[in-house]
Design an enzyme around this catalytic site. Sequence first.
Site, short mmCIF file in Angstrom:
data_model
loop_
_atom_site.label_atom_id
_atom_site.label_comp_id
_atom_site.label_asym_id
_atom_site.label_seq_id
_atom_site.Cartn_x
_atom_site.Cartn_y
_atom_site.Cartn_z
N ASP A 156 0.83 -1.27 -0.06
CA ASP A 156 0.09 -0.01 0.05
C ASP A 156 0.75 1.37 0.09
OD1 ASP A 156 -1.43 2.05 0.71
OD2 ASP A 156 -3.02 1.24 1.91
N VAL A 157 1.20 1.86 -1.10
CA VAL A 157 2.02 2.98 -1.22
C VAL A 157 1.79 4.09 -0.44
CG1 VAL A 157 2.67 2.53 -3.79
CG2 VAL A 157 0.81 3.98 -3.14
N ASN B 60 3.59 4.86 -10.12
CA ASN B 60 2.39 4.87 -11.12
C ASN B 60 1.35 4.82 -10.34
OD1 ASN B 60 0.95 4.17 -13.68
ND2 ASN B 60 0.72 2.46 -12.38
N TYR C 160 -8.43 15.77 -7.67
CA TYR C 160 -7.32 15.08 -8.44
C TYR C 160 -6.37 16.20 -8.99
CZ TYR C 160 -6.09 12.03 -12.19
OH TYR C 160 -5.15 10.97 -12.91
N LYS D 35 -2.40 15.93 -8.51
CA LYS D 35 -1.56 15.50 -9.50
C LYS D 35 -0.42 16.91 -9.66
CE LYS D 35 -2.33 11.29 -11.07
NZ LYS D 35 -1.49 10.24 -10.63
#
Lengths: 253, 216
Positions: free
Chosen positions: A63-64, A90, A155, A159
């Site tokens: 789990d990043v 990613n 989002y 990002k």
Amino acid sequence: MGRLADKVVIVTGGTAGIGRGTAALLAAEGARVVVTGRQEAAGRDTVAAIAAQGGTAHYMRQDVTLEADWPTTIAATVKKFGRLDALVNNAGDCILKPIEDLSLDVVRAMVRINLEAAFLGVKHALPVIAKTGGGAIVNISSAAGLKGGIGGTGYSAGKGALVAFSRAAALEAREKNVRINVVHPGFVWGPGVIDAMGEEGAKRFRAACIARTPMKRVGVPEDIGAMVLYLVSDESRFVVGADVTVDGGYMAV
Amino acid sequence: MARLVGKAVLVTGSGTPLMQALGRKLEAEGARVVRGDFVVSPAAEVLLLPRTADEERWRAAIATVVERHGRFDGLVLAPPPVATRAVTDWAFADWQAFEEAHLISPWLAIKHAIVALRTQGKGGAIVAISSTLARMGRVGGAANAAVAGGLRIMMQAAALECGEKADGIRLNQIQIDLDMPIPTGNVVDASIHLLSDAATFMTASDLVIDSGALAG
């Protein structure tokens, strides 16, 4: 001789979509790939498919967004393959909602998966890649990291921050002979879209994506994987802190 | 595995070390290369390209690729020279000559490349090796910034037009820092990537090769 012969690369979110397609391309060029993600069955399926093509890949559950998972994943990679040359951050997630309907929890989740996970990856992988003698980190952002989209405030916060973070991190990493660059995919088709929107919704979304993409098609994971491959390889030795759009021209509209 | 098998590519500025290296590597990747330069070359097969906006000569140069190899798949434009001079020190005629050579003439090259690629109907790639001054200022860099910035957005507009026609023609820039030694090998490898079919979803994009100078 493959373009990545013997390099050891971790691809997060490698169980599906862009991550899976990228992992397969890297392995086809000789990399030994560690695929991480939370979906164990999909992870095992990904590495089996790579092995069937003659590539070398190994799945690790990660789990990043949990810091504790990073040292474990990296140490296990080094134990398995002897070193670490590159990391592809990613793993990501996208929830779109009008700002008045968007909860703080969702925005926090978007920042967590799209920004914090990459921060943790860079923080923990950088010294290990440096110890190998240098290498590369590729962060996957999105066209939404460069321009706005309706419903994308959460989002884009994640990002967009990832892009700015990556530029600053690239300068620090450069001192350690590690190159950090960003790829901005446009609309890329993966099974996740149908999972999230259902058959009918995905069909409508696909038509809308094609209409908004100058090249009049959606991307496939390999379109992004080809640029990641280039950025991981020594062909891009002098490429640092760059952000590259692979989006069928979407950014130029 | 060779990545440009069968593709016919026109390379400009072919007398410079960068473009010489590029031409050799393109051939090693299976491409058929037509070389063109802006000065007369001792080699007969090198086309003389116009420094000025000579439309007929650009049209003919691209037609020559088709004559020699039966097809045309890509164009790589060489980077402009460095012209460091304060805005207030430029004579108008000199400024216009620089602009003619490095913005208007490349536009003509791109125009006729697109026309030829469209006629052939199999897509294609146009790569301009340009400068990071397309995206930042620098003291004395106004002329380079003007041509690089103009070329960048002009190519993006052309990419949108190609998209509208769904003709599969892609236009991308490689941007280098003209104040640094040219990273020849990297520019060559990046050009191969952008010309290849691995980059068919990539258009109106910039690949910056500057060791992080633009980032910070």
